[in-house]
Design an enzyme around this catalytic site. Sequence first.
Site, short mmCIF file in Angstrom:
data_model
loop_
_atom_site.label_atom_id
_atom_site.label_comp_id
_atom_site.label_asym_id
_atom_site.label_seq_id
_atom_site.Cartn_x
_atom_site.Cartn_y
_atom_site.Cartn_z
N ASP A 1 41.31 91.33 28.66
CA ASP A 1 39.87 91.42 28.95
C ASP A 1 39.06 90.38 28.16
O ASP A 1 37.97 89.99 28.60
CB ASP A 1 39.35 92.82 28.61
CG ASP A 1 39.67 93.21 27.17
OD1 ASP A 1 40.88 93.29 26.86
OD2 ASP A 1 38.75 93.40 26.37
N GLN B 1 53.34 91.93 11.19
CA GLN B 1 53.21 90.47 11.33
C GLN B 1 53.94 90.02 12.61
O GLN B 1 53.98 90.80 13.54
CB GLN B 1 53.73 89.73 10.08
CG GLN B 1 52.87 89.96 8.83
CD GLN B 1 53.26 91.21 8.06
OE1 GLN B 1 54.42 91.50 7.90
NE2 GLN B 1 52.28 91.95 7.60
N GLY C 1 41.26 96.53 27.22
CA GLY C 1 40.16 97.00 26.38
C GLY C 1 40.74 97.65 25.14
O GLY C 1 41.95 97.92 25.10
N LYS D 1 44.84 92.36 25.16
CA LYS D 1 43.52 91.73 25.12
C LYS D 1 43.24 90.78 26.30
O LYS D 1 42.56 89.76 26.13
CB LYS D 1 43.34 91.01 23.79
CG LYS D 1 43.32 91.98 22.60
CD LYS D 1 42.96 91.31 21.32
CE LYS D 1 41.81 91.96 20.63
NZ LYS D 1 41.48 91.40 19.32
N LYS E 1 49.65 95.24 18.06
CA LYS E 1 50.87 96.06 18.08
C LYS E 1 50.54 97.54 17.86
O LYS E 1 51.15 98.41 18.47
CB LYS E 1 51.83 95.59 16.98
CG LYS E 1 52.35 94.19 17.23
CD LYS E 1 53.32 93.73 16.15
CE LYS E 1 52.65 93.39 14.84
NZ LYS E 1 51.80 92.20 14.85
N GLY E 2 49.56 97.81 17.01
CA GLY E 2 49.19 99.20 16.72
C GLY E 2 48.81 99.95 17.98
O GLY E 2 49.22 101.10 18.20
N LYS E 3 48.07 99.29 18.84
CA LYS E 3 47.65 99.95 20.08
C LYS E 3 48.86 100.23 20.98
O LYS E 3 48.95 101.30 21.59
CB LYS E 3 46.63 99.08 20.82
CG LYS E 3 46.21 99.72 22.11
CD LYS E 3 45.24 98.92 22.92
CE LYS E 3 45.24 99.47 24.34
NZ LYS E 3 44.32 98.82 25.23
N THR F 1 54.83 84.82 5.87
CA THR F 1 54.87 85.94 4.93
C THR F 1 56.28 85.99 4.34
O THR F 1 57.13 85.16 4.68
CB THR F 1 54.43 87.26 5.61
OG1 THR F 1 54.27 88.26 4.60
CG2 THR F 1 55.43 87.72 6.67
N GLY G 1 39.34 91.05 6.42
CA GLY G 1 38.03 90.80 7.02
C GLY G 1 37.79 89.32 7.32
O GLY G 1 36.73 88.94 7.82
N GLY H 1 46.87 95.20 28.20
CA GLY H 1 45.70 95.77 27.54
C GLY H 1 44.44 95.18 28.15
O GLY H 1 44.29 93.96 28.23
N GLY I 1 47.74 95.21 9.25
CA GLY I 1 46.55 95.99 9.58
C GLY I 1 46.67 96.38 11.03
O GLY I 1 46.35 95.61 11.91
N HIS I 2 47.20 97.57 11.27
CA HIS I 2 47.41 97.99 12.66
C HIS I 2 46.27 98.91 13.08
O HIS I 2 46.11 100.01 12.56
CB HIS I 2 48.77 98.69 12.79
CG HIS I 2 49.91 97.73 12.64
ND1 HIS I 2 51.21 98.12 12.53
CD2 HIS I 2 49.92 96.39 12.60
CE1 HIS I 2 51.98 97.04 12.42
NE2 HIS I 2 51.22 95.98 12.46
N ASP J 1 48.57 90.15 14.51
CA ASP J 1 47.32 90.61 15.11
C ASP J 1 47.36 90.58 16.64
O ASP J 1 46.34 90.33 17.29
CB ASP J 1 46.12 89.79 14.59
CG ASP J 1 46.12 89.73 13.08
OD1 ASP J 1 46.29 90.79 12.46
OD2 ASP J 1 45.97 88.62 12.53
#
Length: 429
Positions: A336, A227, A418, A334, A19-21, A242, A305, A416, A43-44, A16
Amino acid sequence: MSNKNVDLLVGAQWGDEGKGKVVDILGSEVDVFVRYQGGANAGHTVVADGQKVVFHLLPSGMLYPGKLCVLGNGLVIDPEQFLNETGELFSKGQDKARLAVSPHAHVVMPYHKMLDKLQEESRGKGRKIGTTGRGIGPCYVDKYSRSGLRIEDLINPDVLRERLTYILEEKNQIFTKLYGQKPLPFDEVFEPARKWGEAIAPYVDDTRALLRRAVDEGKHVLLEGAQAALLDIDHGTYPYVTSSSTSASGAFTGTGLAPNDLTRVISVVKAYTTRVGEGPFPTEDFTEAGETLRKNGGEFGATTGRPRRCGWLDVPALKYATELNGANVIALTKLDVLTGMGDIKVCTSYDRNGEKVTSWPTDTRVLSEFKPVYETLPGWDEDITECKNFDDLPENAKSYVRYIEEVLHTPVGLIGVGPDRNQTINRGI
Ligand code: IMP
């Protein structure tokens, strides 16, 4: 001179990291996006033009039409998830021909998901791992015990029938005798699986050969890790990990590319630390500050979630992950979220019953006895979400970035500020 252009992007904490961004930002210059381990436990999240898309299984590059996206042999693929994600994207007009799935990837079957849940329940209090329930562990167990189903089996009804017959016999022994459940009727498993095979078949290709060609032609290939290092099956906080090789080395077994194909490792580091599920986390903050990080960072699992556990940067952990991954450059995400937090704490060593420990331990069970020793760095209150250049950042934010570069001996190439694709300071990554 080599014309290879292969980037590997890996997480440096417990997942988390965002990485997706980062994949999405690099995306316009990438020709081939590859996932090589894990499955739909990831969950990217990508936010493009204010629209949020979460990928669990597909590479984050799927948002770039016309590029080649690969699901490598190291993946465990949940066919239902695969068909849901592709169905949703392709209904929006995505070019179908650009997705290739390895015939050697393993199939997450419904019984894997059932076993994942039953095993977690039976572990009881204090022993649970806090898995995502996506069947990842049981599927990898079958892979290594050679009783798995590969994509190539799924797309061949005769082979599927033959293998599933004896695999299901064994699974039903476990369900009935160990867990007191009803057996799964063969047809209820076989029929949907046969249909999944039919639907996936058009995407199946020799991904190793495709990637080999792409690398040799000098295409920009991005290997997208899921991960992160501290969840690695060998090098992570076992057993709270994992079931795949999440650090850099997994990229080779998971694709069939060779170590000398790699040109760069990008390590993604979140400006603070989070963890989902159970397991040691020395810098977890149980005070108001941890709560604020969770709220401001939107730290709730993209897959389950669940609220993420939040805390401060852990330098010994990051040094360990940086070594494991052989990071050339850091993408810091992150930043910010730290705005307005007051003083920022950074763990530089641990206290173990009065003894100073400066490195990550081999036996991570002892981490629960470690108390973090913090250095305090001055924070900032100015909004940084519109900053476009490093020099636009407040002095204390700049110092925080420089501090990370210094302790990890690695440059920070991307920051990053934002959630949106545009809220990024690119220092020439
Ligand atoms: P599994 O991968 O579902 O078996 O879960 C094992 C551990 O890894 C649990 O602590 C999960 O919360 C964690 N985990 C799995 N995938 C991710 C992820 O993408 N981000 C963060 N944690 C994850």
